[in-house]
Structure formats: structure tokens, C-alpha cells
Design a protein around this motif. Sequence first.
Motif, PDB file in Angstrom:
ATOM      1  N   MET A 499       0.843  -1.200   0.000  1.00 47.45           N
ATOM      2  CA  MET A 499       0.000   0.000   0.000  1.00 47.45           C
ATOM      3  C   MET A 499       0.879   1.251   0.000  1.00 47.45           C
ATOM      4  SD  MET A 499      -2.377   1.184   3.200  1.00 47.45           S
ATOM      5  CE  MET A 499      -0.893   1.389   4.232  1.00 47.45           C
ATOM      6  N   ASN A 500       1.900   1.276   0.826  1.00 51.06           N
ATOM      7  CA  ASN A 500       2.794   2.435   0.883  1.00 51.06           C
ATOM      8  C   ASN A 500       3.587   2.599  -0.407  1.00 51.06           C
ATOM      9  OD1 ASN A 500       2.062   3.220   3.490  1.00 51.06           O
ATOM     10  ND2 ASN A 500       3.587   1.911   4.455  1.00 51.06           N
ATOM     11  N   ASP A 501       4.063   1.492  -0.956  1.00 49.24           N
ATOM     12  CA  ASP A 501       4.838   1.560  -2.199  1.00 49.24           C
ATOM     13  C   ASP A 501       3.991   2.105  -3.354  1.00 49.24           C
ATOM     14  OD1 ASP A 501       6.970   0.476  -0.845  1.00 49.24           O
ATOM     15  OD2 ASP A 501       6.697  -1.562  -1.629  1.00 49.24           O
ATOM     16  N   LEU A 502       2.768   1.607  -3.486  1.00 48.79           N
ATOM     17  CA  LEU A 502       1.898   2.062  -4.572  1.00 48.79           C
ATOM     18  C   LEU A 502       1.488   3.517  -4.366  1.00 48.79           C
ATOM     19  CD1 LEU A 502       0.377   1.507  -7.170  1.00 48.79           C
ATOM     20  CD2 LEU A 502      -1.483   0.507  -5.830  1.00 48.79           C
ATOM     21  N   SER A 503       1.284   3.922  -3.126  1.00 44.93           N
ATOM     22  CA  SER A 503       0.965   5.323  -2.834  1.00 44.93           C
ATOM     23  C   SER A 503       2.069   6.237  -3.348  1.00 44.93           C
ATOM     24  CB  SER A 503       0.778   5.527  -1.323  1.00 44.93           C
ATOM     25  OG  SER A 503      -0.298   4.770  -0.821  1.00 44.93           O
ATOM     26  N   ALA A 504       3.303   5.894  -3.027  1.00 43.06           N
ATOM     27  CA  ALA A 504       4.446   6.710  -3.457  1.00 43.06           C
ATOM     28  C   ALA A 504       4.572   6.713  -4.980  1.00 43.06           C
ATOM     29  CB  ALA A 504       5.728   6.181  -2.818  1.00 43.06           C
ATOM     30  N   PHE A 505       4.357   5.566  -5.606  1.00 38.67           N
ATOM     31  CA  PHE A 505       4.463   5.438  -7.062  1.00 38.67           C
ATOM     32  C   PHE A 505       3.475   6.378  -7.761  1.00 38.67           C
ATOM     33  CE2 PHE A 505       3.009   3.171 -10.961  1.00 38.67           C
ATOM     34  CZ  PHE A 505       4.192   3.231 -11.684  1.00 38.67           C
ATOM     35  N   ILE A 506       2.218   6.363  -7.308  1.00 41.37           N
ATOM     36  CA  ILE A 506       1.189   7.162  -7.971  1.00 41.37           C
ATOM     37  C   ILE A 506       1.393   8.652  -7.719  1.00 41.37           C
ATOM     38  CG2 ILE A 506      -1.278   7.696  -7.997  1.00 41.37           C
ATOM     39  CD1 ILE A 506      -1.839   4.739  -7.538  1.00 41.37           C
ATOM     40  N   ILE A 507       1.663   9.030  -6.469  1.00 41.09           N
ATOM     41  CA  ILE A 507       1.836  10.459  -6.160  1.00 41.09           C
ATOM     42  C   ILE A 507       3.030  11.031  -6.925  1.00 41.09           C
ATOM     43  CG2 ILE A 507       2.314  12.140  -4.347  1.00 41.09           C
ATOM     44  CD1 ILE A 507       0.856  10.257  -2.406  1.00 41.09           C
ATOM     45  N   THR A 508       4.086  10.240  -7.058  1.00 40.89           N
ATOM     46  CA  THR A 508       5.255  10.694  -7.809  1.00 40.89           C
ATOM     47  C   THR A 508       4.917  10.898  -9.284  1.00 40.89           C
ATOM     48  OG1 THR A 508       6.735   9.515  -6.285  1.00 40.89           O
ATOM     49  CG2 THR A 508       7.643  10.150  -8.426  1.00 40.89           C
ATOM     50  N   LEU A 509       4.165   9.974  -9.870  1.00 39.46           N
ATOM     51  CA  LEU A 509       3.723  10.140 -11.260  1.00 39.46           C
ATOM     52  C   LEU A 509       2.923  11.427 -11.422  1.00 39.46           C
ATOM     53  CD1 LEU A 509       2.552   6.544 -12.312  1.00 39.46           C
ATOM     54  CD2 LEU A 509       4.495   7.805 -13.263  1.00 39.46           C
ATOM     55  N   GLN A 510       2.014  11.680 -10.488  1.00 40.21           N
ATOM     56  CA  GLN A 510       1.186  12.883 -10.567  1.00 40.21           C
ATOM     57  C   GLN A 510       2.035  14.139 -10.384  1.00 40.21           C
ATOM     58  OE1 GLN A 510      -1.913  12.068  -7.594  1.00 40.21           O
ATOM     59  NE2 GLN A 510      -3.347  11.717  -9.267  1.00 40.21           N
ATOM     60  N   GLY A 511       2.892  14.111  -9.392  1.00 39.97           N
ATOM     61  CA  GLY A 511       3.704  15.297  -9.109  1.00 39.97           C
ATOM     62  C   GLY A 511       4.642  15.657 -10.244  1.00 39.97           C
ATOM     63  N   ASN A 512       5.136  14.658 -10.946  1.00 39.65           N
ATOM     64  CA  ASN A 512       6.018  14.911 -12.087  1.00 39.65           C
ATOM     65  C   ASN A 512       5.239  15.370 -13.318  1.00 39.65           C
ATOM     66  OD1 ASN A 512       8.202  14.146 -10.539  1.00 39.65           O
ATOM     67  ND2 ASN A 512       8.317  12.071 -11.368  1.00 39.65           N
ATOM     68  N   GLY A 513       3.941  15.064 -13.341  1.00 39.62           N
ATOM     69  CA  GLY A 513       3.129  15.448 -14.503  1.00 39.62           C
ATOM     70  C   GLY A 513       3.625  14.810 -15.785  1.00 39.62           C
ATOM     71  N   ASP A 514       4.202  13.620 -15.657  1.00 35.71           N
ATOM     72  CA  ASP A 514       4.805  12.937 -16.805  1.00 35.71           C
ATOM     73  C   ASP A 514       3.758  12.052 -17.478  1.00 35.71           C
ATOM     74  OD1 ASP A 514       6.275  11.461 -18.622  1.00 35.71           O
ATOM     75  OD2 ASP A 514       7.960  11.123 -17.259  1.00 35.71           O
ATOM     76  N   LYS A 515       3.102  12.577 -18.496  1.00 37.49           N
ATOM     77  CA  LYS A 515       2.018  11.859 -19.162  1.00 37.49           C
ATOM     78  C   LYS A 515       2.504  10.570 -19.825  1.00 37.49           C
ATOM     79  CE  LYS A 515      -1.705  12.833 -22.474  1.00 37.49           C
ATOM     80  NZ  LYS A 515      -1.176  12.403 -23.772  1.00 37.49           N
ATOM     81  N   ILE A 516       3.696  10.596 -20.391  1.00 37.79           N
ATOM     82  CA  ILE A 516       4.238   9.399 -21.051  1.00 37.79           C
ATOM     83  C   ILE A 516       4.451   8.273 -20.041  1.00 37.79           C
ATOM     84  CG2 ILE A 516       6.230   8.473 -22.287  1.00 37.79           C
ATOM     85  CD1 ILE A 516       6.518  11.202 -23.639  1.00 37.79           C
ATOM     86  N   ALA A 517       4.953   8.625 -18.874  1.00 37.30           N
ATOM     87  CA  ALA A 517       5.171   7.608 -17.829  1.00 37.30           C
ATOM     88  C   ALA A 517       3.849   7.033 -17.341  1.00 37.30           C
ATOM     89  CB  ALA A 517       5.932   8.220 -16.652  1.00 37.30           C
ATOM     90  N   VAL A 518       2.818   7.872 -17.276  1.00 39.78           N
ATOM     91  CA  VAL A 518       1.502   7.391 -16.842  1.00 39.78           C
ATOM     92  C   VAL A 518       0.902   6.466 -17.896  1.00 39.78           C
ATOM     93  CG1 VAL A 518      -0.832   8.073 -16.158  1.00 39.78           C
ATOM     94  CG2 VAL A 518       1.126   9.454 -15.436  1.00 39.78           C
ATOM     95  N   GLU A 519       1.079   6.821 -19.172  1.00 38.67           N
ATOM     96  CA  GLU A 519       0.610   5.950 -20.252  1.00 38.67           C
ATOM     97  C   GLU A 519       1.295   4.586 -20.176  1.00 38.67           C
ATOM     98  OE1 GLU A 519       1.538   8.290 -23.633  1.00 38.67           O
ATOM     99  OE2 GLU A 519      -0.367   9.374 -23.647  1.00 38.67           O
ATOM    100  N   LYS A 520       2.583   4.590 -19.871  1.00 38.95           N
ATOM    101  CA  LYS A 520       3.346   3.344 -19.739  1.00 38.95           C
ATOM    102  C   LYS A 520       2.794   2.508 -18.580  1.00 38.95           C
ATOM    103  CE  LYS A 520       8.174   1.733 -19.290  1.00 38.95           C
ATOM    104  NZ  LYS A 520       8.147   1.028 -17.999  1.00 38.95           N
ATOM    105  N   ALA A 521       2.497   3.171 -17.458  1.00 42.69           N
ATOM    106  CA  ALA A 521       1.956   2.465 -16.301  1.00 42.69           C
ATOM    107  C   ALA A 521       0.601   1.849 -16.625  1.00 42.69           C
ATOM    108  CB  ALA A 521       1.830   3.419 -15.112  1.00 42.69           C
ATOM    109  N   GLN A 522      -0.202   2.571 -17.393  1.00 45.17           N
ATOM    110  CA  GLN A 522      -1.520   2.047 -17.758  1.00 45.17           C
ATOM    111  C   GLN A 522      -1.379   0.785 -18.616  1.00 45.17           C
ATOM    112  OE1 GLN A 522      -4.319   4.713 -19.729  1.00 45.17           O
ATOM    113  NE2 GLN A 522      -5.267   2.960 -20.727  1.00 45.17           N
ATOM    114  N   LYS A 523      -0.506   0.849 -19.606  1.00 45.22           N
ATOM    115  CA  LYS A 523      -0.324  -0.292 -20.507  1.00 45.22           C
ATOM    116  C   LYS A 523       0.209  -1.516 -19.769  1.00 45.22           C
ATOM    117  CE  LYS A 523       0.405   2.482 -24.677  1.00 45.22           C
ATOM    118  NZ  LYS A 523       1.396   2.955 -25.691  1.00 45.22           N
ATOM    119  N   GLU A 524       1.085  -1.271 -18.802  1.00 45.32           N
ATOM    120  CA  GLU A 524       1.713  -2.385 -18.107  1.00 45.32           C
ATOM    121  C   GLU A 524       0.856  -2.964 -16.981  1.00 45.32           C
ATOM    122  OE1 GLU A 524       5.444  -0.896 -16.729  1.00 45.32           O
ATOM    123  OE2 GLU A 524       6.396  -0.991 -18.704  1.00 45.32           O
ATOM    124  N   LYS A 525       0.088  -2.082 -16.307  1.00 50.87           N
ATOM    125  CA  LYS A 525      -0.598  -2.521 -15.099  1.00 50.87           C
ATOM    126  C   LYS A 525      -2.125  -2.553 -15.203  1.00 50.87           C
ATOM    127  CE  LYS A 525       2.897  -2.912 -12.102  1.00 50.87           C
ATOM    128  NZ  LYS A 525       4.034  -2.779 -13.018  1.00 50.87           N
TER     129      LYS A 525
END
Length: 560
Positions: A499-525
Amino acid sequence: MKNLYKTNILLPAIALSATLFSACNNANPPLGDKAAVVIQKDSLTEYVAQRLPIYERVKLTTNINQLSVNDRKVLPLLIQAAEIMDELYWKQAYPQRDSLLATIKDEKTRDFVNINYGPWDRLNNDKPFVAGVGVKPEGASFYPYGITKEEIEKSTLSDKFGAYSVIKKDSAGKLSTVPYHVLFAAELQKASSLLKQAALIAEDAGLKKYLNLRADALVSDNFTASDYAWLDMKTNGLDIIIGPIENYEDKLFNARTSYESYVLIKDAAWSKRLAKYVKMLPELQKNLPVAAKYKAETPGTDSELNAYDVVYYAGDCNAGSKTIAVNLPNDEKIQQEKGTRRSQLKNAMQAKFEKILMPISKELIDAEQQKYIKFDAFFANVMFHEVAHGLGIKKTITGKGFVRAALKEQYSWLEEGKADILGLYMVTGLLKKGELQGDIKEYYTTFMAGILRSVRFGASEAHGKANMQCFNYFKEKGAFERTSQGTYKVNFDKFASTMNDLSAFIITLQGNGDKIAVEKAQKEKANISSELQKDLDRLTRKNIPVDLVFEQGVDVLGVK
């Protein structure tokens, strides 16, 4: 509605066919040509026969005797205004409703079209069940059909990503925008008038002010003042959420909003129990398991956490899967300055727990852990999901502006995933502090069952994607195991650390505003494995519903 919506932003014409799936006509007549249409005893009725039972029919009722005489006069006016939002959502999601329904005589098939607000099965990855309609357009009717994202992005339109307008293209190919309050002027004026009438009768000063301001907002698309007034209401017994609110339907840019409405009756006793939790947000924010730069914002706390019985759903919130909790307003500036109101729809939540979650648990949760499936845990997990929308980060740390604007069409599913996991983080923290009662095993096991419930919404829906990401992340980390009996067993220790690991993963993606990284996460997970799909198919074979469909309105409530 008598007149079909006519504009150059219509969805792809369905004149190609009115036959379904495997029907074998050589020529497909226009849907509007009733004489030529042949609905065969074919795959349409067969498909509907398979899919309609996934919805359990439930009456939306409450004890209206708790309302004052005046509130009982206000209630039908609010429902009438909500019904107009339903008509407007049809115009946004599938403007050719009347032409489609005119070709369908079978009552069950008509019901299925109405549940889905069109010919795409919302809980089966938007699969078209009317031949010839093709894939559901990502931009619904918000954009000219066939337009590319690049064409809009390169345009000089000042309102290209506007929340309250549509983009049109003229015969010369020139793009322009039309505000909602212009496009839907007649309907919005009628809804506004109904809210004004309700305001005249309403006794509660806060409700009266909100209804008047919301009435003005509907015909101007200026919603800020009414959003603040809505947050300021404290003593109202009735409530209505109404207008163009969520942007799930716009899968092209996640920008344009859809019309919806909830008519609500406050449960004062439950609301009082929940009031203290919002004040704890700043402390919970400080302790988020993520680098300090991603949790520097201070969440607003001047809002309420309330429980309601919902007595009417309309539009976006009634399409396919039904919402059981709401966190609004969506305006990030208002969220930062004042916070949000988290509305728990208790009667709908209870129905989902009894009709869906419990049967799923008996089939898919390990026999030794089924005793941990509790309604209070389900209620808390859903409630803190909504509260958790206020945690984390609203503005990127990379200079890309607000997270919503930076991630565009990738925003909604990731935000829902954040709320899921931070809601569980809040539950864990509040239990340790003694602010919440119960056994952590109840909350974790019920959360696991909740994932298995929500992934059935399909990978095309924001909440479905969010839950699939969570499921796959937790599986990889060993937070649960699939037993030899084909059931799921929670590893409580690993559940907490994951739970803690996934929390950090998602908040970091949001804080970076990296749309490409989020697209990658969607495709993989955010995808459903064949093994999980087989387990979900077991639920279907057991006739366990996926979601609810409501019998609702003044007749069901017994008001006029």
C-alpha cells in the motif's frame, strides 16, 4: 424529448445497420427507415439476454417522513431538474437515441440501451452491440467526428480544452467552440427555473442560496460561486448535485464535462459520526509515504463529510456502473482554498454490499478470511477513497501546472487509483491512532473484495483501470495469493507495505506530470489477465450482478 439533437458534432452515423452482431444482411438500411429495418431473432436478443442480468434492479427509497412539509414540496422540483440533466447527457453521449430506440421493439433490449445510454456496453469495454456503429468515439459528441487530437492541439481556439463547450467544424473545415449554455439554452433555462422555484420554497438559508446560484450557473456556465455556496451549506436536509461535472466521457482529452445529477437526503446521524475525519487531513498529508516535495501542499479542511440516501440518479452518474460516493467540486483552486465535500450514498452503498460484494466474497475470497468482510469496512474504504482525493498533490513540481491539465486523458484513472490506495492508507493510520474502530484485517480483506468487484467494470472505465493497476501491483508484490481452490487470500503484512509503495508510485507520477510515464503504467498494469478473467467469468456463471439499475422517481418515493 421529441426532436433529435442535430449538429455537426454527431457521433458516427448509425445508418449503416440496425441488425446486430452476427446478423447476415447484405444491405443495411438506415436506422431511421423503420419500414426497412429487420430486427432478427439474432445476436441482439441473445447478447441482451446474457448481459442484462448483470444489473440488479433496486428501488431507491428513503424515509421521507424525516423531511419537513416544505422539503417534501421541494423534492419533486429537484427531481424534475435532474431529469433534464438526463436528457442533456443523452445528447452528449449518444444524440441519436430516438432513432435507435425507434427500431427496437423488444422491451429488454430497450432497457439495455437505456442503461448504457447508447449502443456500447459500458461494462464490457464499450463493446458495440449494434452492428454498424463502430467503436465508441473517444471524444463522444464533444468534438467533430473523425478529428484528430493533433488537429485540436494545433488549433488556435482559445477554448480548445474547455470544460463547458463543444468544438464544431463548418463545411470549410474551420473550427469553432460553442458554450454549453448556448447549445442547450432551452433545456438549461427550464432546469434553472425549476431550481429557482425550489429556492422560493426552501426553508434552509444555505440551500436557498445554493439553489439560486446554481440556477444562474446552469445558464451561464459560471459555476464557481455556486460551488462555494454548496460547500458552505451545513444545516440542509435536502441536497442536489447538478450540472456538467465529471469528464470521464471525454476520453480524448479528459477535458469536457458531462451533465448529471444526484438528488440527496442527508442522514444526520451518520453525518455527525463522520464529521471529525476531514480535520485530520493535514496531519495525514504530512505522513504520506513519499518524498517531502510531493506532499508540501496543505489540503483544505473547511468542508464536510456527509452521509446521504440518494433518491435520484441522472445522466453521467447513472450510466453503466453507479456511483456510491462523490467528492466535489473538481476545481483544483477551490479544493486548495476550501476543500471538498465528500458525499457517501449510504443506501446505494448498502445495496451494492448486499447484492454484489457479499456474493463475490463467498465465491472468490479465501474461506478462512470471509469472516472479515464487513459493511462498516466497506463503507469506510469507500468513504476514505473520497476523502483521499484531497490528499497528495494538485500542482506538479515540474512547472507543468495542475496535475489534471498535465495528464489530460490519463488523469482520471490515475486519480481514482490514488484515491483507492490513499483511502486505505488513511484507514490504516486512523486505526493505529484509535480514531477508527475495527480489525485491520476487516478493512484489508474487504478492500481486496472491493477490487474484485470494481475490476468487473472493465478496462475502459476509469475506476476499472485504477483497480486493475492496484490488483496487478499487489499481486506482483505478494500482497495476496491465489489459492489452489481458486480463491484470493490476503497477506496482511505485505498488504500494508505494498500500500505504501503504490501510494508513493502514484503520487510521484502525478507530481512529475509525466504523461508518457503514466501511459506506460496504464499499458503495463491496467489490464486484466486471462487467469483473472476466468475467475470473473465464474461470477457471471453464478449470476452475481456486476452493478445496479434503479427504480426511482416521485412515484417510487410517494411524493407529487
